[in-house]
Design an enzyme around this catalytic site. Structure first.
Site, PDB file in Angstrom:
ATOM      1  N   LEU A  43      39.792  33.448  42.450  1.00 51.08           N
ATOM      2  CA  LEU A  43      41.187  33.172  42.803  1.00 51.08           C
ATOM      3  C   LEU A  43      41.921  34.453  43.176  1.00 51.08           C
ATOM      4  O   LEU A  43      41.488  35.553  42.829  1.00 51.08           O
ATOM      5  CB  LEU A  43      41.854  32.487  41.612  1.00 51.08           C
ATOM      6  CG  LEU A  43      41.157  31.166  41.211  1.00 51.08           C
ATOM      7  CD1 LEU A  43      41.446  30.808  39.777  1.00 51.08           C
ATOM      8  CD2 LEU A  43      41.538  30.050  42.162  1.00 51.08           C
ATOM      9  N   PRO A  44      43.051  34.332  43.893  1.00 49.85           N
ATOM     10  CA  PRO A  44      43.702  35.537  44.437  1.00 49.85           C
ATOM     11  C   PRO A  44      44.330  36.454  43.388  1.00 49.85           C
ATOM     12  O   PRO A  44      44.251  37.675  43.537  1.00 49.85           O
ATOM     13  CB  PRO A  44      44.788  34.980  45.353  1.00 49.85           C
ATOM     14  CG  PRO A  44      44.444  33.547  45.602  1.00 49.85           C
ATOM     15  CD  PRO A  44      43.658  33.087  44.407  1.00 49.85           C
ATOM     16  N   ASN A  81      47.442  32.656  39.519  1.00 50.17           N
ATOM     17  CA  ASN A  81      46.537  31.572  39.903  1.00 50.17           C
ATOM     18  C   ASN A  81      45.519  31.308  38.801  1.00 50.17           C
ATOM     19  O   ASN A  81      45.203  30.163  38.491  1.00 50.17           O
ATOM     20  CB  ASN A  81      45.791  31.913  41.195  1.00 50.17           C
ATOM     21  CG  ASN A  81      46.730  32.298  42.313  1.00 50.17           C
ATOM     22  OD1 ASN A  81      46.787  33.439  42.714  1.00 50.17           O
ATOM     23  ND2 ASN A  81      47.492  31.335  42.800  1.00 50.17           N
ATOM     24  N   THR A 126      39.805  39.226  40.790  1.00 53.68           N
ATOM     25  CA  THR A 126      40.206  40.558  40.323  1.00 53.68           C
ATOM     26  C   THR A 126      41.623  40.450  39.784  1.00 53.68           C
ATOM     27  O   THR A 126      42.561  40.236  40.549  1.00 53.68           O
ATOM     28  CB  THR A 126      40.139  41.586  41.463  1.00 53.68           C
ATOM     29  OG1 THR A 126      38.787  41.709  41.878  1.00 53.68           O
ATOM     30  CG2 THR A 126      40.662  42.945  41.014  1.00 53.68           C
ATOM     31  N   LYS A 169      35.967  47.284  37.600  1.00 52.28           N
ATOM     32  CA  LYS A 169      36.352  47.033  38.984  1.00 52.28           C
ATOM     33  C   LYS A 169      37.585  47.856  39.368  1.00 52.28           C
ATOM     34  O   LYS A 169      37.630  48.515  40.408  1.00 52.28           O
ATOM     35  CB  LYS A 169      36.645  45.537  39.159  1.00 52.28           C
ATOM     36  CG  LYS A 169      37.351  45.128  40.446  1.00 52.28           C
ATOM     37  CD  LYS A 169      36.415  45.124  41.635  1.00 52.28           C
ATOM     38  CE  LYS A 169      37.141  44.847  42.948  1.00 52.28           C
ATOM     39  NZ  LYS A 169      37.512  43.464  43.150  1.00 52.28           N
ATOM     40  N   LYS A 174      47.093  45.945  46.129  1.00 52.43           N
ATOM     41  CA  LYS A 174      47.106  45.006  44.990  1.00 52.43           C
ATOM     42  C   LYS A 174      46.244  45.557  43.844  1.00 52.43           C
ATOM     43  O   LYS A 174      46.671  45.601  42.697  1.00 52.43           O
ATOM     44  CB  LYS A 174      46.573  43.641  45.424  1.00 52.43           C
ATOM     45  CG  LYS A 174      46.480  42.630  44.280  1.00 52.43           C
ATOM     46  CD  LYS A 174      45.369  41.598  44.508  1.00 52.43           C
ATOM     47  CE  LYS A 174      44.866  41.053  43.181  1.00 52.43           C
ATOM     48  NZ  LYS A 174      43.589  40.324  43.286  1.00 52.43           N
TER      49      LYS A 174
END
Lengths: 332, 332, 332, 332
Positions: free
Chosen positions: C98-99, C103, C129, C204, C279
């Site tokens: 998911l973004p 979400n 992420t 990450k 982001k």
């Protein structure tokens, strides 16, 4: 009292005693009573500065690498000569107003430079904004020729130059300050003595570094506040009554519509160009690097103005950093 | 006028008419004439704030997670209860003054929180400095219970809290501002209405971000000037008459010896701790990240105060950044 | 071995024994031998990932807020259902892609979320992420329902997703890693166990922060070298044999013409968008702020990518920072 | 082929024909077969470099401002003279290895400098790390005297200098490169031709700027990852197989315990000092300022190393930025 001051002083005495005598015969202050002043560098700033000296009755001997720059002051009575050396041959008080360090080095120590023909005891005042180490080098070179060099960079733009409202920050031998102030106060409202040679430049550079930091900080803060739902005028008012207050928030606010009569209200035209601010921040950066002084925000401010130059803001007022940081229309 | 205001308003009318009657019998302002005010969070700031409300004749119902914090106000007449819920049961105007967002969430929406027993129409004023999105969440939760939430963070430290000289920046429904101001003006000199819920926090965060930028900028600039040979007092004077002027240069100068009565003159003790400034800059950073607002200098200021915390400056005044940037004794 | 693993394990045993029986009758790998896998989020990344699971014979139960995103996998045999809750009702292994954090919270804990119908012992793997603190919250919420949550964000873009070359960084209970790896290795070339829940996200975020720093650093360095008269290919070669070497200099050079097959050679199209990098840097910034970790370069990298978004680079590859820093044509 | 090369070339022919004759009488490589090489600057780096030339059979004519520095090479057979001018009088190939730009200017153009007695056709190789504009000035001054100047700064520290494993980045006339390489390859493993005069310095400066950015970025990233619960060795492994990979993460990791044989494992002793890195970043900053190139991360890296110098890290290896950013023991 330095030897140079004594030498020039003797000339002054002649001038002044003549002056005294003159008072017996003329009712008003005589133009002829003042010895000529040299002026080198007749650009946007130098031109109105030289005019203000003319207004105060000083005969002007001037030169500029662009002959057309000399036209206006020539029409007002200035004598135009071909080189800095010739200026030095004809005047023992000289003011220089040049774009950057290499120009100053050329005008003083070049093959047709002032120091080729400078008279013993001459007073050389450089109002350019340059690296203070260059000021010190010029002072040392002048001293070898028996002349006195002072740095006297200005705060204030073309408007202040025209209305003789500049602030001069002066570095050099303290006993010469009175002589320098006589001339500088014709062109500015404040003439501040800062200390030894180079401290005028240091004060100028320091002020502009803090100014740049304050301006970018104000732009970021106003932008953030607006996005958080605050009215920009109200936010400015709150900042200005609180500890966030600074010149950029209360006198030169970068947000269109917050204040009247500032470049932000005029599409960032006029004022103090981003490119010029980037140049001054480069000087601050160099002096900080050379003296091993950490200036993290000053350094980042420099980089931001440099990025703005790369992105098309070079000739806009430096308060346009607000526009640079803002989201483009139609973006998210 | 909101339903909440009407509900609480009816209670006010009772209080006020009683008040009117009271005036006929007593010569001085009656303590009994004011309905109780809840106060949650009696730390360094909350304690003097609650005392000022007591001085103005408001009966106080208070609580704190540390019972010993309550002792002082209890001796002055405050009633101490066990939980925020109990405060809400006994008072329909409540002020909260807490360290950070999680505390605020616990005190309002926790299992013994205000909202468990809040009365319809209650006015809940949070003076903590927290993330404006948490303020909005609390306001929404309060609204569900028929209560009104306003954010009203303060500018000014313990001294200003003691002398009732705080500045309150207030966000929330405009029609409730008068009611909030009645209480807040007992504790502060300025009460500024900023807009919808969260804008009080926004104004506070914006001011402190610009303050931090100005302070670090001033410290860098003063340090650079000193290394370039300028006298610090003279440099401060020049900056303060020029465009580099800011609150940190003219009111709270970070260089020891430049000004009297500021933390730089007292080994950076007292004042506003580096750790607290780092916290506020963290809030500014978060709101900037969440709204996708570039804040390059604000962000670097945050990092510098964070590095200072890592290097032992956490509890020194935030003007100690001058000491942090300066060369250590005996180093080059 | 956790209770959840035992519960799911029992189902596996059934599947596996059935499997064994099946081997007697079929010569090729049987589709029917695998229990269904849920897949939620069929965007640019999720789509090819789900296809790779289908290729490996896993029956897929999928859903997405945009029904048209489901079309492709539906045609390949996936069963499409209406909500995450329904997916959880039909599958005890679920992957989400998911973004952003909100979400993920909606898909897991929303009113039609996975946790409304999740079976005891289910394995929930989130490859989005997001902020590691949200991963921890989801894990705690899943644990309450007797399910296991693991975070498994990916490195690698749409190309790597299509060719099953992603790298998965996995956080969560170590005894569940084998079960997670069974599925993840169908979609990626590397599956790395990082530690407790949230450490997959941490790895990450850390990688991408260092990547951003390396990329901007490489862009600055190449730009500076070019202005100093160095040939860009030669400079890249020198850096890559020296201590300046990094992935951005030797594998993904941002200067057009230095390398083949990278976005800099294709007007910065494709690749990893500036907006997406901004982001991820926002997540890095948030985790750094929350853990009080100084990240001066990471923070400035964040601001630079944020400024680029404001100046029209949002959808270009993140190596376009070279173009952003470079002087505009016709400028000085 | 330049006139200078021709002039020196003729001397080479003499040397070589003499050489030929000599071969009739001696069985091993004759010392006498090589013409003397001048070496100026016998510090930590220059000393082992000069020794390596001696090992290769070059007679050395050396000088240093500190006579005691000459002792070691003198014992190995070098002839010590009093000034750079005397070196130039006795050798037509000269290598200089000096701390900074002013030293280079003094050694070349000072009153007892090389250029006072330099022979026509001499090859002057400067391995100091200095501002490339100074290299260009020295080259121009040398050219006036009929000599050739090349800049050839090194990468690698004292260890690489001792073991003849340095990398030389060489700028100057391409037709002289072979002659320069003959000498440089006695002292280094790689000799890279970079382009016109000054590009050797440019390459060196660029590499070190990117190195500093990568090192600070690695330190921030490792620190953040550790606080987020990642094992440092595992994090380093993940970065090194991903796009965050760089020399500082995979070859010189700044976190104690991650790698063997690097300064982080030895309390940051040895290696490349913070002060030296700060100096190189100052050069990068100056060249960026002079060429109006934005280097935001390079500039911040410079400031961070400068702050570290101010806080007691001057003589520690530059990877100690990890320790600088880390929370102090017993702090929160």
């Amino acid at each position: 009292r330095s030897m140079a001051a004594v030498l020039r002083g003797s000339r002054y005495l002649v001038g002044r005693s003549f002056n005294h005598g003159a008072f017996a015969f003329v009712s008003s202050r005589s133009m002829a009573s003042k010895t000529p002043v040299g002026f080198i560098g007749l650009g946007n700033m130098g031109n109105p500065m030289a005019k203000n000296l003319l207004k105060h009755g000083y005969p002007i001997i001037a030169t500029d690498v662009f002959p057309e720059s000399c036209k206006e002051v020539q029409e007002l009575g200035a004598q135009i000569v071909d080189s800095p050396a010739e200026v030095a041959d004809k005047a023992d008080r000289i003011i220089t107003m040049l774009p950057s360090s290499p120009n100053v080095m050329e005008v003083y120590t070049g093959s047709n430079g002032i120091l080729k023909k400078v008279k013993k005891g001459s007073l050389l005042i450089d109002s350019s904004t340059i690296d203070p180490t260059v000021s010190k080098e010029m002072a040392a070179a002048a001293e070898k020729m028996g002349a006195v060099f002072m740095d006297a960079p200005v705060s204030g733009g073309v408007g202040a130059a025209s209305s003789a409202k500049l602030t001069f920050m002066v570095g050099g031998a303290e006993e010469e300050f009175t002589a320098a102030k006589e001339l500088l106060s014709c062109m500015g409202a404040n003439v501040v003595y800062c200390g030894q040679v180079g401290t005028g430049q240091a004060a100028k550079i320091c002020n502009n570094m803090l100014l740049a930091i304050g301006m970018i900080g104000t732009a970021e803060t106003m932008n953030l506040g607006i996005r958080l739902g605050l009215d920009p005028k109200l936010l400015a008012k709150i900042l200005n009554m609180s500890s966030g207050r600074c010149w950029s928030s209360d006198t030169y606010n970068p947000v269109p519509g917050v204040m009247e009569g500032v470049p932000s209200g005029n599409n960032y035209q006029g004022g103090f160009g981003t490119q010029l601010m980037a140049k001054d921040l480069g000087l601050a950066q160099n002096t900080a690097t050379n003296t091993k002084t950490p200036v993290p925000l000053g350094s980042l401010a420099h980089q931001i103005y440099r990025m703005m130059c790369a992105r098309g803001y070079a000739s806009k007022d430096f308060s346009s950093v607000f526009a640079f940081l803002r989201e483009e229309e139609g973006q998210q």
